[in-house]
Design a protein around this motif. Structure first.
Motif, PDB file in Angstrom:
ATOM      1  N   TYR A   1      -6.529   1.831  -5.987  1.00 36.61           N
ATOM      2  CA  TYR A   1      -5.497   1.107  -5.239  1.00 36.61           C
ATOM      3  C   TYR A   1      -4.688   2.134  -4.444  1.00 36.61           C
ATOM      4  O   TYR A   1      -4.428   3.231  -4.965  1.00 36.61           O
ATOM      5  CB  TYR A   1      -4.511   0.442  -6.209  1.00 36.61           C
ATOM      6  N   ALA A   2      -4.268   1.792  -3.236  1.00 31.28           N
ATOM      7  CA  ALA A   2      -3.344   2.657  -2.486  1.00 31.28           C
ATOM      8  C   ALA A   2      -2.309   1.743  -1.828  1.00 31.28           C
ATOM      9  O   ALA A   2      -2.668   0.877  -1.024  1.00 31.28           O
ATOM     10  CB  ALA A   2      -4.095   3.461  -1.435  1.00 31.28           C
ATOM     11  N   SER A   3      -1.046   1.921  -2.204  1.00 28.17           N
ATOM     12  CA  SER A   3      -0.010   0.952  -1.786  1.00 28.17           C
ATOM     13  C   SER A   3       1.249   1.641  -1.295  1.00 28.17           C
ATOM     14  O   SER A   3       1.556   2.765  -1.709  1.00 28.17           O
ATOM     15  CB  SER A   3       0.393   0.065  -2.979  1.00 28.17           C
ATOM     16  N   ARG A   4       1.965   0.906  -0.469  1.00 34.18           N
ATOM     17  CA  ARG A   4       3.311   1.342  -0.089  1.00 34.18           C
ATOM     18  C   ARG A   4       4.132   0.114   0.281  1.00 34.18           C
ATOM     19  O   ARG A   4       3.578  -0.938   0.649  1.00 34.18           O
ATOM     20  CB  ARG A   4       3.258   2.310   1.084  1.00 34.18           C
ATOM     21  N   LEU A   5       5.437   0.262   0.181  1.00 36.40           N
ATOM     22  CA  LEU A   5       6.326  -0.798   0.667  1.00 36.40           C
ATOM     23  C   LEU A   5       6.709  -0.474   2.101  1.00 36.40           C
ATOM     24  O   LEU A   5       6.917   0.698   2.445  1.00 36.40           O
ATOM     25  CB  LEU A   5       7.590  -0.888  -0.193  1.00 36.40           C
ATOM     26  N   VAL A   6       6.777  -1.517   2.931  1.00 34.30           N
ATOM     27  CA  VAL A   6       7.158  -1.338   4.342  1.00 34.30           C
ATOM     28  C   VAL A   6       8.164  -2.422   4.721  1.00 34.30           C
ATOM     29  O   VAL A   6       8.349  -3.405   3.993  1.00 34.30           O
ATOM     30  CB  VAL A   6       5.937  -1.451   5.291  1.00 34.30           C
ATOM     31  N   ARG A   7       8.817  -2.205   5.883  1.00 32.88           N
ATOM     32  CA  ARG A   7       9.653  -3.264   6.471  1.00 32.88           C
ATOM     33  C   ARG A   7       9.070  -3.588   7.842  1.00 32.88           C
ATOM     34  O   ARG A   7       9.064  -2.719   8.731  1.00 32.88           O
ATOM     35  CB  ARG A   7      11.105  -2.783   6.601  1.00 32.88           C
ATOM     36  N   PRO A   8       8.517  -4.813   8.016  1.00 32.64           N
ATOM     37  CA  PRO A   8       7.907  -5.134   9.310  1.00 32.64           C
ATOM     38  C   PRO A   8       8.927  -5.062  10.450  1.00 32.64           C
ATOM     39  O   PRO A   8      10.108  -5.361  10.252  1.00 32.64           O
ATOM     40  CB  PRO A   8       7.409  -6.571   9.121  1.00 32.64           C
ATOM     41  N   ALA A   9       8.443  -4.670  11.643  1.00 34.09           N
ATOM     42  CA  ALA A   9       9.333  -4.532  12.803  1.00 34.09           C
ATOM     43  C   ALA A   9       9.776  -5.905  13.301  1.00 34.09           C
ATOM     44  O   ALA A   9      10.889  -6.071  13.795  1.00 34.09           O
ATOM     45  CB  ALA A   9       8.609  -3.771  13.909  1.00 34.09           C
TER      46      ALA A   9
ATOM     47  N   GLU B   1      10.873  -9.220  -2.336  1.00 37.65           N
ATOM     48  CA  GLU B   1      12.324  -9.426  -2.253  1.00 37.65           C
ATOM     49  C   GLU B   1      12.993  -8.462  -1.259  1.00 37.65           C
ATOM     50  O   GLU B   1      12.483  -7.374  -1.017  1.00 37.65           O
ATOM     51  CB  GLU B   1      12.963  -9.268  -3.649  1.00 37.65           C
ATOM     52  N   HIS B   2      14.098  -8.895  -0.709  1.00 40.69           N
ATOM     53  CA  HIS B   2      14.977  -8.079   0.135  1.00 40.69           C
ATOM     54  C   HIS B   2      14.290  -7.515   1.381  1.00 40.69           C
ATOM     55  O   HIS B   2      14.493  -6.351   1.753  1.00 40.69           O
ATOM     56  CB  HIS B   2      15.614  -6.935  -0.676  1.00 40.69           C
ATOM     57  N   GLY B   3      13.434  -8.333   2.005  1.00 39.14           N
ATOM     58  CA  GLY B   3      12.850  -7.953   3.295  1.00 39.14           C
ATOM     59  C   GLY B   3      11.748  -6.913   3.204  1.00 39.14           C
ATOM     60  O   GLY B   3      11.239  -6.440   4.220  1.00 39.14           O
ATOM     61  N   GLN B   4      11.358  -6.531   1.975  1.00 39.96           N
ATOM     62  CA  GLN B   4      10.277  -5.543   1.840  1.00 39.96           C
ATOM     63  C   GLN B   4       8.926  -6.277   1.855  1.00 39.96           C
ATOM     64  O   GLN B   4       8.838  -7.426   1.438  1.00 39.96           O
ATOM     65  CB  GLN B   4      10.379  -4.810   0.502  1.00 39.96           C
ATOM     66  N   TRP B   5       7.913  -5.570   2.295  1.00 43.34           N
ATOM     67  CA  TRP B   5       6.534  -6.086   2.223  1.00 43.34           C
ATOM     68  C   TRP B   5       5.677  -5.048   1.515  1.00 43.34           C
ATOM     69  O   TRP B   5       5.827  -3.848   1.753  1.00 43.34           O
ATOM     70  CB  TRP B   5       5.972  -6.351   3.621  1.00 43.34           C
ATOM     71  N   MET B   6       4.783  -5.531   0.679  1.00 41.48           N
ATOM     72  CA  MET B   6       3.854  -4.633  -0.018  1.00 41.48           C
ATOM     73  C   MET B   6       2.547  -4.584   0.767  1.00 41.48           C
ATOM     74  O   MET B   6       1.985  -5.631   1.108  1.00 41.48           O
ATOM     75  CB  MET B   6       3.592  -5.170  -1.427  1.00 41.48           C
ATOM     76  N   VAL B   7       2.097  -3.368   1.081  1.00 37.29           N
ATOM     77  CA  VAL B   7       0.758  -3.194   1.636  1.00 37.29           C
ATOM     78  C   VAL B   7      -0.072  -2.540   0.532  1.00 37.29           C
ATOM     79  O   VAL B   7       0.244  -1.434   0.093  1.00 37.29           O
ATOM     80  CB  VAL B   7       0.751  -2.251   2.856  1.00 37.29           C
ATOM     81  N   THR B   8      -1.078  -3.242   0.060  1.00 31.47           N
ATOM     82  CA  THR B   8      -1.959  -2.683  -0.965  1.00 31.47           C
ATOM     83  C   THR B   8      -3.384  -2.710  -0.446  1.00 31.47           C
ATOM     84  O   THR B   8      -3.866  -3.763  -0.035  1.00 31.47           O
ATOM     85  CB  THR B   8      -1.859  -3.495  -2.275  1.00 31.47           C
ATOM     86  N   GLN B   9      -4.016  -1.545  -0.440  1.00 35.03           N
ATOM     87  CA  GLN B   9      -5.440  -1.498  -0.094  1.00 35.03           C
ATOM     88  C   GLN B   9      -6.227  -1.118  -1.344  1.00 35.03           C
ATOM     89  O   GLN B   9      -5.756  -0.300  -2.145  1.00 35.03           O
ATOM     90  CB  GLN B   9      -5.697  -0.443   0.973  1.00 35.03           C
ATOM     91  N   VAL B  10      -7.409  -1.725  -1.491  1.00 35.00           N
ATOM     92  CA  VAL B  10      -8.246  -1.384  -2.640  1.00 35.00           C
ATOM     93  C   VAL B  10      -9.659  -1.070  -2.166  1.00 35.00           C
ATOM     94  O   VAL B  10     -10.118  -1.612  -1.166  1.00 35.00           O
ATOM     95  CB  VAL B  10      -8.322  -2.525  -3.683  1.00 35.00           C
ATOM     96  N   GLY B  11     -10.307  -0.212  -2.898  1.00 37.24           N
ATOM     97  CA  GLY B  11     -11.705   0.092  -2.605  1.00 37.24           C
ATOM     98  C   GLY B  11     -12.457   0.260  -3.912  1.00 37.24           C
ATOM     99  O   GLY B  11     -12.010   0.988  -4.804  1.00 37.24           O
ATOM    100  N   MET B  12     -13.566  -0.448  -4.027  1.00 34.30           N
ATOM    101  CA  MET B  12     -14.362  -0.405  -5.255  1.00 34.30           C
ATOM    102  C   MET B  12     -15.620   0.431  -5.039  1.00 34.30           C
ATOM    103  O   MET B  12     -15.943   0.795  -3.907  1.00 34.30           O
ATOM    104  CB  MET B  12     -14.755  -1.840  -5.653  1.00 34.30           C
TER     105      MET B  12
END
Ligand SMILES: Cc1cc2nc3c(=O)[nH]c(=O)nc-3n(C[C@H](O)[C@H](O)[C@H](O)COP(=O)(O)OP(=O)(O)OC[C@H]3O[C@@H](n4cnc5c(N)ncnc54)[C@H](O)[C@@H]3O)c2cc1C
Length: 432
Positions: free
Chosen positions: A197-205, A231-242
């Motif tokens: 898994y590779a993830s980060r929180l972002v705030r969309p423009a 919550e609070h305007g954050q978005w999670m971007v999670t990418q996965v690779g198997m």
């Protein structure tokens, strides 16, 4: 006075402890970590930095064990999501028709959810949370587990208990304790997925129209991602690779990897968003099921719960939902008394886990990249599911059946109900 000690204060341990309320006078929940007062991160739950979904059945079970929980979470900022009016599902390359089930779910970061459950549990009668407590081993007297040895601030202590529950996750110790006691250990079922898994929180423009976009792997491309409002305007971007096809963590590589599976609007939204955290990774080698329900001998006074019993491939988002269902099952077992508790609980948990494990295996083995035995039935079912997913692009009946099944609201067999089967076989009627 009766005492229970729960080992591990993550979602599994908290839900196990909830089931004990009213049945034990004192319920002590210990964890190695300091436990944050709010929704903070901690070492023992590194997966919390990645997308965590509660399935539709999990929401029901959480509200059953903690009445009003998910409504309170929405009031505190969690995102209500209509299923699937607000969610875009692209499964096996097919975008599912919208506005199907009428059911709703919530989305929040894992620390927010776990923090809320922990706070509610701590308010219940008899419950005490003890952080900074490393579990060393069981106390066994005359074949019965009567407590546990822990280390707190470098000092060893014994916590006496009528019931000890191992909820220490995949690394749960019960299996090795059985071995050291000379008792039979549970057989293990395993599906190797070699996933990162590779993830980060972002705030969309700019505002994004969906609350969730979920793209699953397809044969030939064992990768996927989630883009989810939190919550609070954050978005999670999670990418996965198997199967070793893993997402990179450098900025340009991360965006390039996204292009392999994400629709263009999601790629644009992620590229334009403001990063709020580093890109964090988590390695998940294999789904692992320990068959405690098959053991003929098991020491009284001990139970195993949550990921310590079964750790599922996380892309299907089932672990917390199964833990919540196990919590309901444990409460039901305790209502029937504590005689032969382990056998009754493991049997009940096994019945919860069986269909979920089947769904896991079916999903994983649909990918040629995943090594494993495919029976004739598995191959036939996977051909059927592939067709169902195609039909669900435009057929709300097929889509509803599929969403309710993967949401664990109904057993896998429900996708074979005559009304669904007919639509899948006929290719579905176009919905205008
Ligand atoms: C990358 C990833 C993504 C996931 N996504 C989802 C999802 O979307 N939806 C979902 O439902 N599930 C998801 N899961 C699974 C979910 O995180 C678990 O099912 C859930 O946390 C319940 O696990 P648990 O409490 O049994 O164990 P864990 O969460 O592993 O917790 C174990 C606890 O035991 C403590 N502990 C361990 N050893 C000791 C010791 N010796 N002494 C004291 N304490 C100890 C740890 O500190 C920790 O608090 C995901 C898992 C991963 C890895």
């Amino acid at each position: 006075m009766t005492d229970a000690v729960v080992l591990g204060a993550s979602m599994g341990g908290l839900l196990a402890a909830r089931a004990l309320v009213g049945f034990y006078d004192r319920i002590t929940v210990v964890d190695r970590d300091p436990l944050p007062a709010d929704a903070g991160h901690r070492r023992g739950v590194p997966q919390a930095r990645h997308f965590h979904t509660i399935l539709l059945r999990g929401k029901e079970a959480l509200d059953d064990m903690f009445p009003g929980l998910t409504g309170d979470l929405v009031a505190e900022g969690a995102i209500p999501v209509g299923f699937n009016a607000d969610a875009r599902f692209v499964l096996a390359g097919h975008t599912m028709v919208r506005a199907v089930t009428g059911a709703s779910d919530i989305q929040a970061t894992r620390p927010m959810l776990e923090g809320a459950v922990r706070a509610r549990l701590a308010d219940l009668p008899g419950v005490k949370l003890v952080p900074g407590c490393d579990v060393l081993g069981p106390i066994v007297e005359h074949g019965r587990v009567t407590g546990v040895k822990v280390s707190r601030d470098g000092t060893e202590e014994v916590l006496r208990a009528d019931l000890v529950i191992d909820a220490m996750g995949r690394s749960g110790r019960a299996r090795s304790w059985l071995e050291s006691l000379g008792l039979p250990t549970p057989a293990e079922d395993r599906i190797d997925v070699n996933m990162v898994y590779a993830s980060r929180l972002v705030r969309p423009a700019t505002p994004f129209p969906d609350k969730l976009v979920l793209v699953g792997p397809v044969p030939g491309r064992p990768t996927g991602f989630a883009f989810a409002a939190q919550e609070h305007g954050q978005w999670m971007v999670t990418q996965v690779g198997m199967a070793g096809d893993h997402p990179p963590t450098d900025e340009s590589g991360y965006l390039a990897f996204l292009k392999r599976s994400a629709p263009p609007d999601v790629q644009d939204a992620v590229a334009a968003s403001e990063p709020l955290t580093e890109i964090r990774t988590h390695r998940f080698p294999a789904s692992l099921r320990r068959r405690y329900e098959r053991l003929r001998r098991f020491p009284p006074g001990l139970l195993v719960f949550g990921d310590a019993m079964c750790s599922f491939n996380p892309i299907y988002g089932q672990g917390m939902t199964v833990a919540a269902m196990e919590s309901e099952a444990l409460r039901k077992c305790l209502r029937d008394g504590d005689t032969d508790l382990a056998r009754r609980f493991f049997r009940a948990a096994g019945k919860i886990i069986d269909p979920v494990w089947q769904l896991n295996a079916l999903g994983d083995l649909a990918l040629p990249e995943i090594v494993g035995h495919r029976s004739v039935a598995t191959k036939a079912l996977n051909r059927y599911v592939a067709r169902l997913q195609r039909v669900a692009e435009h057929d709300p009946v097929a889509a509803t059946a599929f969403i309710r099944t993967i949401g664990l609201l109904q057993p896998p067999s429900a996708i074979l109900r005559p009304d669904v089967l007919a639509r899948v076989v006929m290719g579905g009627r176009r919905h205008t």
